[in-house]
Design an enzyme around this catalytic site. Sequence first.
Site, PDB file in Angstrom:
ATOM      1  N   SER A 292      14.019  -4.094  -0.063  1.00 50.58           N
ATOM      2  CA  SER A 292      13.056  -4.269   1.024  1.00 50.58           C
ATOM      3  C   SER A 292      11.834  -5.081   0.626  1.00 50.58           C
ATOM      4  CB  SER A 292      12.614  -2.910   1.555  1.00 50.58           C
ATOM      5  OG  SER A 292      12.044  -2.146   0.507  1.00 50.58           O
ATOM      6  N   GLY A 293      11.463  -5.035  -0.658  1.00 47.93           N
ATOM      7  CA  GLY A 293      10.314  -5.803  -1.111  1.00 47.93           C
ATOM      8  C   GLY A 293      10.484  -7.294  -0.880  1.00 47.93           C
TER       9      GLY A 293
ATOM     10  N   THR B  85       7.975  -9.258  13.742  1.00 49.85           N
ATOM     11  CA  THR B  85       9.440  -9.196  13.727  1.00 49.85           C
ATOM     12  C   THR B  85      10.019  -8.942  12.334  1.00 49.85           C
ATOM     13  OG1 THR B  85       9.540 -11.588  13.492  1.00 49.85           O
ATOM     14  CG2 THR B  85       9.674 -10.721  15.733  1.00 49.85           C
TER      15      THR B  85
ATOM     16  N   CYS C 140       3.118  -3.273  -3.344  1.00 51.86           N
ATOM     17  CA  CYS C 140       3.850  -2.000  -3.202  1.00 51.86           C
ATOM     18  C   CYS C 140       3.966  -1.242  -4.531  1.00 51.86           C
ATOM     19  CB  CYS C 140       5.231  -2.254  -2.622  1.00 51.86           C
ATOM     20  SG  CYS C 140       6.097  -3.658  -3.374  1.00 51.86           S
TER      21      CYS C 140
ATOM     22  N   ARG D  54      -5.907 -10.598  -2.607  1.00 50.17           N
ATOM     23  CA  ARG D  54      -6.055  -9.361  -3.386  1.00 50.17           C
ATOM     24  C   ARG D  54      -7.026  -9.494  -4.543  1.00 50.17           C
ATOM     25  NH1 ARG D  54       0.277  -8.174  -3.594  1.00 50.17           N
ATOM     26  NH2 ARG D  54       0.545  -7.287  -1.510  1.00 50.17           N
TER      27      ARG D  54
ATOM     28  N   VAL E  58       8.217  -5.214   7.542  1.00 53.45           N
ATOM     29  CA  VAL E  58       6.943  -4.488   7.508  1.00 53.45           C
ATOM     30  C   VAL E  58       6.305  -4.482   8.893  1.00 53.45           C
ATOM     31  CG1 VAL E  58       4.629  -4.406   6.483  1.00 53.45           C
ATOM     32  CG2 VAL E  58       6.602  -4.919   5.046  1.00 53.45           C
TER      33      VAL E  58
ATOM     34  N   LYS F 246       0.756  -8.543 -11.036  1.00 54.98           N
ATOM     35  CA  LYS F 246       0.063  -7.837  -9.950  1.00 54.98           C
ATOM     36  C   LYS F 246      -0.278  -6.419 -10.395  1.00 54.98           C
ATOM     37  CE  LYS F 246       2.229 -10.434  -6.183  1.00 54.98           C
ATOM     38  NZ  LYS F 246       3.305 -10.439  -5.161  1.00 54.98           N
TER      39      LYS F 246
ATOM     40  N   GLN G 246       8.893   1.780  -0.068  1.00 58.33           N
ATOM     41  CA  GLN G 246       8.243   0.481  -0.260  1.00 58.33           C
ATOM     42  C   GLN G 246       7.658  -0.049   1.048  1.00 58.33           C
ATOM     43  OE1 GLN G 246       9.451  -2.789   0.840  1.00 58.33           O
ATOM     44  NE2 GLN G 246       7.664  -3.737  -0.111  1.00 58.33           N
TER      45      GLN G 246
ATOM     46  N   SER H 153      10.012 -16.902  16.765  1.00 63.58           N
ATOM     47  CA  SER H 153      10.242 -15.586  17.384  1.00 63.58           C
ATOM     48  C   SER H 153       9.501 -15.427  18.707  1.00 63.58           C
ATOM     49  CB  SER H 153       9.777 -14.482  16.430  1.00 63.58           C
ATOM     50  OG  SER H 153      10.527 -14.513  15.240  1.00 63.58           O
TER      51      SER H 153
ATOM     52  N   HIS I  68      11.010   2.239  -3.817  1.00 59.14           N
ATOM     53  CA  HIS I  68      10.878   1.874  -5.226  1.00 59.14           C
ATOM     54  C   HIS I  68      10.803   3.131  -6.096  1.00 59.14           C
ATOM     55  CE1 HIS I  68      10.339  -2.175  -4.098  1.00 59.14           C
ATOM     56  NE2 HIS I  68       9.059  -2.357  -4.336  1.00 59.14           N
TER      57      HIS I  68
END
Lengths: 374, 374
Positions: free
Chosen positions: B199-200, B46, B169, B134, B49, B253, B357, B75, B282
């Site tokens: 949006s990030g 939801t 991103c 990561r 992304v 990052k 992004q 959700s 971006h």
Amino acid sequence: MASLSLQHNTHHFLSRALPSRPKPKPTCVRMSLQQDAPSIAVVGVTGAVGQEFLSVLSDRDFPYSSIKMLASKRSAGRRLTFENNEYVVEELTPESFDGVDIALFSAGGSISKKFGPIAVERGTIVVDNSSAFRMDEKVPLVIPEVNPEAMENIKIGTGKGAIIANPNCSTIICLMAATPLHKKAKVVRMVVSTYQAASGAGAAAMEELELQTREVLEGRPPTCKIFNQQYAFNIFSHNASVLPNGYNEEEMKMVKETRKIWNDKDIKVTATCIRVPVMRAHAESVNLQFESPLDEDTARDILKNAPGVVVIDDRESNHFPTPLEVSNKDDVAVGRIRQDLSLDGNQGLDIFVCGDQIRKGAALNAIQIAEMLL
Amino acid sequence: MASLSLQHNTHHFLSRALPSRPKPKPTCVRMSLQQDAPSIAVVGVTGAVGQEFLSVLSDRDFPYSSIKMLASKRSAGRRLTFENNEYVVEELTPESFDGVDIALFSAGGSISKKFGPIAVERGTIVVDNSSAFRMDEKVPLVIPEVNPEAMENIKIGTGKGAIIANPNCSTIICLMAATPLHKKAKVVRMVVSTYQAASGAGAAAMEELELQTREVLEGRPPTCKIFNQQYAFNIFSHNASVLPNGYNEEEMKMVKETRKIWNDKDIKVTATCIRVPVMRAHAESVNLQFESPLDEDTARDILKNAPGVVVIDDRESNHFPTPLEVSNKDDVAVGRIRQDLSLDGNQGLDIFVCGDQIRKGAALNAIQIAEMLL
């Protein structure tokens, strides 16, 4: 208060970001109209920077015996009230400078090129906000906090005219922060990326950004007159012409003006200039590489003591300079002061700088230059 | 078409910048529901992304035998239509992964940390969009166009689970452009300044930017729930936590992920990450310093031939990449390609990069990783 309005739908949260207007002051404390003070002229008085000239003159109680409001023929005849006196905007002509000691120019490069030398011939000292004379070897390019010595041969009251150039807004804002560090550890290379406001393209650009934003929010196509593309909710490479070397003129101003102001032809600068949808203050991400080591604590102390600079660098609460916070302010704000991880031996620093484009980036710096003449 | 709406007042000029929704396709040409294809799950379906995962799966005709829509308890129970089938959003539990071959995760780091290992135990291959794994040495960090070899030991259909991490991103967008140049001339140092979209920080941040802009234009105080300050007509240092070295997590990052993806612990990177009031793409100003000389024409040719990269570099008409132009697009756009004036011997280049992004910066890259498993 000037009756000339910039026709904005002004209100608090956006108007913080709009050109300010000269505030009325009680006549009893206003000492500006003084017989022995210089006579001044404002060229381009109806523009964003012109209006800011008036606001800053008033804020700083700049002394004058008379003031002329000059603009193009189109604006001539308009009335404005400044410090409780009524003025009629006059058309700029060669005769406008008769008896004028100091003229503050912000009417574009072509007007400066034409009328700057005319004013000088008539004995006026011109402080020019355009790029017309910045790289002229005979013209000092001055940030008062940085290189006041460059204009020490220019004196008022000698009857001898002269031109002093105001650097480009991005250069002023960058060098206000970089110079105190340069004086300590000598900058050998500087990599700058800018986040530039609408105001650099004038009041009409600010109006277009506001208009476009309304249009986009209403689902209508954005009006693109000043810029050739959507500015609302977008960013783009600076609209200045791109030169054969791939840099645009705005970027080359940063490169060349830095060398002239620091009086160092070997200084290495690269810049990428970008417009962001912000009204009137620029931001710059500046990477500095030094000849001598400089640690971040020493750098922060130096900046805290630098004239015209305020340090906003609160890591814990994530509070750093923003364009909105410096809008309508005199000081250039610096934060994100940190040792550059990509260079060994404390040989580099990253900083983030914000400054009001219309004020310190233009009108204030010019009036500080004029103040040094007094 | 998903019946889950992100509750935006969508319309053309702003909606270009909003998360896309999976498009309905005629059933006759849709080959996705295939018995021999993998069963997949979308975790965090939801979110911004998560919705884009569905859109990209559909756009690319990603084959699947079944698809589970997973989200938080809050959700669960919501219905959505995807490719002409109705689905009920299920609450994420350990049992959710029974029989799932590939799970696409985008529900935040803590959900990944908790449920990633659970999924792996049940034989699922997790493609994780969070930062949770990561920097885990055992987890490949993959941009398919850059380092596909990092995941070559992970195979589908063996019953053995694994985690593959999607880079951040900003790293993906930067390295899409920098890697082809790095392969030619070896990057020794990189100075990056970002211009990052709302949006990030998720769909709610995009909504807040839109809401704030309306409020500010109406003269009302801006609602600040997601960010601690005004975002409309402003920019600010990235909201990620600031570490003791003065860099924020977003910047680190870029530093660390670049080293891991390029498999070079010596690569020197510094970054300054800034949010700009843009919806979903971006931009990054990237200064590259090379070991070997690289001239700008060669660089442009290399980038023109790089997969997933489009060159927009028209100096004459001042047309370069913008966030708006790459919104909802797969390719990363590169322009302002020029020899860095501050470095001698063609040892440096400046470039300006823009990428969506949500798409290449998140959902598309993750699904390209999943495609490599097929």
